[in-house]
Design a protein around this motif. Sequence first.
Motif, PDB file in Angstrom:
ATOM      1  N   PRO A  79     109.249   6.453  18.752  1.00 18.06           N
ATOM      2  CA  PRO A  79     110.484   7.040  18.675  1.00 18.06           C
ATOM      3  C   PRO A  79     110.299   8.722  18.762  1.00 18.06           C
ATOM      4  CG  PRO A  79     109.301   6.226  16.335  1.00 18.06           C
ATOM      5  CD  PRO A  79     108.799   5.842  17.298  1.00 18.06           C
ATOM      6  N   ARG A  80     108.671   9.244  18.944  1.00 22.87           N
ATOM      7  CA  ARG A  80     108.408  10.786  18.632  1.00 22.87           C
ATOM      8  C   ARG A  80     107.273  10.743  19.107  1.00 22.87           C
ATOM      9  NH1 ARG A  80     109.684  15.827  15.533  1.00 22.87           N
ATOM     10  NH2 ARG A  80     107.971  16.889  15.527  1.00 22.87           N
TER      11      ARG A  80
ATOM     12  N   GLY B 194     106.345  13.594  23.351  1.00 25.13           N
ATOM     13  CA  GLY B 194     106.338  14.787  22.263  1.00 25.13           C
ATOM     14  C   GLY B 194     105.074  15.798  23.375  1.00 25.13           C
TER      15      GLY B 194
ATOM     16  N   ALA C  79     109.838  17.804  23.463  1.00 20.12           N
ATOM     17  CA  ALA C  79     110.148  16.355  22.153  1.00 20.12           C
ATOM     18  C   ALA C  79     111.189  15.346  22.976  1.00 20.12           C
ATOM     19  CB  ALA C  79     111.161  16.843  20.683  1.00 20.12           C
ATOM     20  N   TYR C  80     110.274  14.327  22.762  1.00 17.06           N
ATOM     21  CA  TYR C  80     110.300  13.309  23.500  1.00 17.06           C
ATOM     22  C   TYR C  80     109.770  11.916  23.051  1.00 17.06           C
ATOM     23  CZ  TYR C  80     105.807  13.953  26.259  1.00 17.06           C
ATOM     24  OH  TYR C  80     105.335  14.367  26.528  1.00 17.06           O
ATOM     25  N   ALA C  81     110.632  11.330  23.212  1.00 15.58           N
ATOM     26  CA  ALA C  81     110.319   9.538  23.217  1.00 15.58           C
ATOM     27  C   ALA C  81     109.447   8.835  24.136  1.00 15.58           C
ATOM     28  CB  ALA C  81     111.070   8.480  21.975  1.00 15.58           C
TER      29      ALA C  81
ATOM     30  N   GLN D  11     115.385   9.052  25.836  1.00 13.71           N
ATOM     31  CA  GLN D  11     115.723   7.990  24.596  1.00 13.71           C
ATOM     32  C   GLN D  11     115.771   8.953  22.867  1.00 13.71           C
ATOM     33  OE1 GLN D  11     112.151   6.293  26.626  1.00 13.71           O
ATOM     34  NE2 GLN D  11     113.292   4.407  25.980  1.00 13.71           N
ATOM     35  N   TYR D  12     115.014   9.946  23.409  1.00 13.96           N
ATOM     36  CA  TYR D  12     114.742  10.718  22.179  1.00 13.96           C
ATOM     37  C   TYR D  12     115.798  11.776  21.919  1.00 13.96           C
ATOM     38  CZ  TYR D  12     112.605  14.011  18.792  1.00 13.96           C
ATOM     39  OH  TYR D  12     112.850  15.129  17.590  1.00 13.96           O
TER      40      TYR D  12
ATOM     41  N   SER E  74     118.286   9.308  19.833  1.00 10.62           N
ATOM     42  CA  SER E  74     118.421   8.687  18.839  1.00 10.62           C
ATOM     43  C   SER E  74     117.992   9.758  17.326  1.00 10.62           C
ATOM     44  CB  SER E  74     116.729   8.772  18.684  1.00 10.62           C
ATOM     45  OG  SER E  74     116.008  10.332  18.174  1.00 10.62           O
TER      46      SER E  74
ATOM     47  N   ASP F  37     108.098   8.224  28.946  1.00 18.13           N
ATOM     48  CA  ASP F  37     107.438   9.231  29.040  1.00 18.13           C
ATOM     49  C   ASP F  37     107.247  10.151  30.379  1.00 18.13           C
ATOM     50  OD1 ASP F  37     105.465   7.134  27.433  1.00 18.13           O
ATOM     51  OD2 ASP F  37     104.217   9.200  27.142  1.00 18.13           O
TER      52      ASP F  37
ATOM     53  N   THR G 169     112.503  12.237  27.217  1.00 18.39           N
ATOM     54  CA  THR G 169     113.739  13.104  26.500  1.00 18.39           C
ATOM     55  C   THR G 169     115.441  12.345  26.435  1.00 18.39           C
ATOM     56  OG1 THR G 169     112.415  14.122  28.420  1.00 18.39           O
ATOM     57  CG2 THR G 169     114.347  15.438  26.906  1.00 18.39           C
TER      58      THR G 169
ATOM     59  N   SER H  99     120.425   4.721  26.558  1.00 17.83           N
ATOM     60  CA  SER H  99     120.529   5.905  26.355  1.00 17.83           C
ATOM     61  C   SER H  99     122.575   6.564  26.502  1.00 17.83           C
ATOM     62  CB  SER H  99     119.523   7.175  26.416  1.00 17.83           C
ATOM     63  OG  SER H  99     118.244   6.548  26.095  1.00 17.83           O
TER      64      SER H  99
END
Length: 485
Positions: free
Chosen positions: A84-85, A87, A73-75, A185-186, A189, A249, A183, A303
């Motif tokens: 926001p999502r 991945g 997962a990553y933003a 940033q995600y 959040s 990303d 990663t 972050s």
Amino acid sequence: MAGLEFDNSFVRDLDGLYERWSATTAANPELVVLNDELARELGVDPDDLRSPHGADLLVGNVVPDGAEPVAQAYAGHQFGGYSPRLGDGRALLLGEVITAEDRRCDIHLKGSGRTPFARGGDGLAAFGPMLREYLMCEAMHALGIPTTRGLAVITTGDDVARETMLPGAVFVRVASSHLRVGTFQYAASLDDPTVLSRLVDHAIARHVPEAVDAEIPALAFLGAVIDAQAELIARWMLVGFIHGVMNTDNMTISGETIDYGPCAFMDAYDPATVFSSIDHGGRYAFGNQPQMALWNLARLAESLLPFIDPDADSAIEIATDALQQFPDRFRRAWSLGMAVKLGLAAIPDDVADLADDFLALLQVAGADFTSTFRSLSRFVDGDEEPLRSSLGAAEGFDAWLVRWDAARATGALTADAMDAVNPVYVPRNHLVDGALTAATAGDLGPFTELVDVLRRPFVDQPGRERYAEPAPPDFASGFRTFCGT
Ligand code: AMP
Ligand code: MG
């Protein structure tokens, strides 16, 4: 994979940042390209990978013992807008392998089918673009630039619908990790603050172990990423590389170049050069790359704020100070690199000006970046023709030569030392395009030969002169690149 020992620290440490998943079964996997040397480095016998079982492993049809495939997962900020999502929509981290030299490597499959992060995408990749990523990252590696590596390209036997139907493929990538700015940033959040905390610890242990002992480990970590990226972008700028899609990303924590979508090397020097079909505003133009890297690093810093200081205002102040180091770090790395490219042993205070003025001459003359730098060593060796034919007509050339001479008088490198940093061969757009077109039509010959040329970019290879030449003007003017294909 036969002989591979997996140790999956990402899966172990970072619950919350992945989904366990498996690859879509490929109908008829066929190994088309294998990086024998890299396979051996990972502790695998390339011949084992050439067996039908090897192709099944590489394409994701069979999960090797010890692997735990996940979609990460990553933003990410894409062209400045936050998603926001994101991945791994079409990729899987198979697991991590530790090499005989004690390096931890991610083994990653790209084009392996839809995942929970696929959004509207089909999860697939076409053969041409996967060959392109293999070629570009291996060329960068040979140029000495930190990068993810290409282990293999496997055709799946299935078609992929793009503008036309194209053969599908999986690209097997090796990286020191796939941790991205996105990663962080995600993780930042999420409601659960322990995820970000575990991510910081994991990233420090993996990439900046000495930061554990710092007064503020997250700050030491941020500083190390800033340094690594300043160094990386300087290296891009020294060879004329344009990443093309420097979204957060697509920026690693390790300082390795990643996600070779619409990237390309510049022929004629112009800092405004953009190849990507979607980069309408020129956000990721050649000359903007340092600034964009800093913008991305600011997103990483944001972050990390809660780990830098519990007081938000002072965290921002401390992080801002750290980010302000970037321009100097970048300029220093770039100037040192330019000094060597210009054959200067003693580094004069005004080396950046000398380099900037040389680039200005290239721009005025519309001169080819790669070959004009290479012609400096010919000039030093007494053959003035190549440099004069590139730049002789540009106003200020003779005055620049006088300054260059003066700088070299205080300490000069040999032509050989200059040749060791000014490549003859880079993956020129017309050559890459030609090789991919032939490969997609069934002839892998030009691709194999081009990869071979690019393995030794600093050495003149007799009979391969055409690989050193810029694109014909009609090709260069209309050239565009595409991402996500
Ligand atoms: P990229 O431009 O390749 O860096 O990808 C940006 C995002 O789009 C990532 O989250 C990818 O996983 C996703 N993506 C790109 N192409 C596809 C595809 N064909 N199917 C699913 N996801 C994709
Ligand atoms: Mg990407």
